[in-house]
Design an enzyme around this catalytic site. Structure first.
Site, mmCIF file in Angstrom:
data_model
loop_
_atom_site.group_PDB
_atom_site.id
_atom_site.type_symbol
_atom_site.label_atom_id
_atom_site.label_comp_id
_atom_site.label_asym_id
_atom_site.label_seq_id
_atom_site.Cartn_x
_atom_site.Cartn_y
_atom_site.Cartn_z
ATOM 1 N N ARG A 41 0.824 -1.217 0.000
ATOM 2 C CA ARG A 41 0.000 0.000 0.000
ATOM 3 C C ARG A 41 0.856 1.265 0.000
ATOM 4 O O ARG A 41 0.448 2.293 -0.552
ATOM 5 C CB ARG A 41 -0.937 -0.008 1.204
ATOM 6 C CG ARG A 41 -2.065 -1.025 1.070
ATOM 7 C CD ARG A 41 -3.013 -0.972 2.238
ATOM 8 N NE ARG A 41 -4.141 -1.884 2.039
ATOM 9 C CZ ARG A 41 -5.122 -2.071 2.905
ATOM 10 N NH1 ARG A 41 -5.124 -1.418 4.055
ATOM 11 N NH2 ARG A 41 -6.101 -2.910 2.634
ATOM 12 N N GLY A 92 -13.606 -3.340 0.552
ATOM 13 C CA GLY A 92 -14.959 -2.832 0.768
ATOM 14 C C GLY A 92 -15.318 -1.713 -0.179
ATOM 15 O O GLY A 92 -16.430 -1.652 -0.714
ATOM 16 N N LYS A 134 -19.108 -15.102 3.275
ATOM 17 C CA LYS A 134 -20.501 -14.745 3.523
ATOM 18 C C LYS A 134 -21.211 -14.225 2.280
ATOM 19 O O LYS A 134 -20.738 -13.303 1.629
ATOM 20 C CB LYS A 134 -20.578 -13.674 4.622
ATOM 21 C CG LYS A 134 -20.139 -14.164 6.000
ATOM 22 C CD LYS A 134 -20.330 -13.066 7.039
ATOM 23 C CE LYS A 134 -19.979 -13.550 8.435
ATOM 24 N NZ LYS A 134 -20.185 -12.503 9.449
ATOM 25 N N GLY A 141 -8.788 -7.093 -0.742
ATOM 26 C CA GLY A 141 -9.076 -8.055 0.306
ATOM 27 C C GLY A 141 -8.282 -9.338 0.183
ATOM 28 O O GLY A 141 -7.104 -9.344 -0.186
#
Length: 388
Positions: A34, A370, A194, A347
């Protein structure tokens, strides 16, 4: 969205929101991906005679925990930029102001962890005012935090001349193009744990994609909705109803929703678990599905190979456990080898493709998990909207 091409920074102090939320180990930066992603913007600003005041969060501090200080980040950034990067002892206040006022063109100051300030996540107006007082202009290059309306991402942008950094600009353009103007066929590979975390983006892709390939533990609510046994597999009960609706929507529309047709099972979630392959998807009692099987991996790889555009978010199984990494590795290799445009949506997918040494072989590796999903879902990102 304003870009750096529209912002005059010559001789000015520029507050740059970066995403230096990096993993630390033994007081050192363990993965500088990053930090490196921000370098093009920082180097361009310095070439254009700007002095930089950088602001970032690290982790989720509750009480200014010293282990969440950005000091190791300042050291690593200095090495990468080839210049001294000073660390302010706080985010705002007299010392931060004094250090900012001393900056000359090309100098770099990193403020301490912005989440040490409780007003950051509340988008506190006073904190935004104090941040704005440190600089003459504002640049947001932290795409991974752009879906949060925080003082350093949204509030301060309203108070200074502003623009998107090159990383944020590229992220928004690349991800928007997947939905609005993809090379066809468009194939979305969606995994993870999920269904509820990703049902909105699945619904979006059901409208625009040619195929959606489902993997990871999120396949089990789909299987349960179809009446299959899932054994001891991780199966999100709240995901069953939306999975059923997605299956019904796919049956009525033009997008194929593909599920695994074989699995790799373990008797527990552990690298040393007993392992066996299942030719089918009905998981016996006492076993859990921990990876897609080889036939599924081959089928998914073939879909990816013929795609004009591929978007991948979420692993195919428990790739962090080597006996159950084959499915995710096969997808990663297929994405790396695909001739079309390939986008990996941050992610765990980003972690996986880096783990397999394939990160430099995709068109775009997103820095925001996200934020990537919310943008694809069609949501407005506060940190992006504030740059208009």
């Amino acid at each position: 969205m304003r870009t750096l091409d529209e912002l005059d920074v010559d001789g000015k102090r520029v507050l740059v929101r970066v995403d230096f939320n990096v993993p630390l180990k033994d007081g050192e930066v363990a993965d500088d991906t990053r930090i490196r992603a921000a370098l093009p913007t920082l180097e361009e600003l310095r070439r254009n005679n700007a002095a930089l005041v950088l602001v970032s969060h690290l982790g989720r501090p509750k009480n200014r925990e010293p282990e969440l200080s950005l000091r190791p980040v300042a050291g690593r950034l200095g090495e990468l930029l080839g210049t001294d990067v000073r660390l302010a002892p706080g985010v705002v206040g007299d010392q931060a102001i004094a250090m900012a006022n001393e900056l000359q063109p090309g100098d770099v100051l990193l403020l301490e962890n912005v989440r040490y300030e409780p007003g950051e996540t509340k988008n506190d107006a006073d904190l935004a005012d104090q941040l704005a007082a440190l600089a003459d202009a504002y640049v947001n290059d932290a795409f991974g935090a752009a879906h949060r309306a925080h003082a350093s991402t949204e509030g301060v942008a309203r108070r200074l001349p502003h623009a998107a950094g090159r990383l944020l600009e590229r992220e928004v353009k690349t991800l928007t193009a997947i939905i609005e103007d993809p090379a066809k066929p468009l194939v979305a590979v969606v995994g993870g744990a999920k269904v509820t975390d990703k049902i909105a983006v699945i619904d979006r892709f059901l409208e625009v994609a040619d195929a959606i390939l489902i993997g990871g533990a999120m396949c089990f609510p789909f299987f349960k909705a179809q009446g299959h046994d899932v054994g001891s597999s991780l199966c999100e009960e709240e995901g069953i109803a939306p999975a059923k609706l997605a299956l019904e929507k796919a049956a009525q529309g033009g997008c194929r929703l593909e599920l695994p047709n074989d699995l790799v099972l373990g008797d527990r979630f552990a690298a040393e678990a007993e392992r066996k392959q299942l030719d089918g998807v009905d998981v016996p009692d006492g076993w859990m599905g921990l990876d897609v099987g080889p036939r599924t991996a081959e089928r998914y790889a073939a879909e990816i190979a013929q795609a004009g555009t591929v978007f991948w978010n979420g692993p195919m199984g428990a790739f962090e456990l080597e006996p159950f990494a084959a499915g995710t590795r096969a997808v990663a290799e297929a994405v790396a080898n695909a001739p079309g445009t390939t986008v990996v949506g941050g992610g765990d997918s980003a972690a996986a493709i880096q783990q397999f040494g394939l990160a430099d072989r995709v068109t775009h590796l997103s820095t925001g998990g996200g934020a990537s999903l919310e943008l694809l879902e069609g949501k407005t990102l506060p940190g992006v909207e504030a740059l208009s």
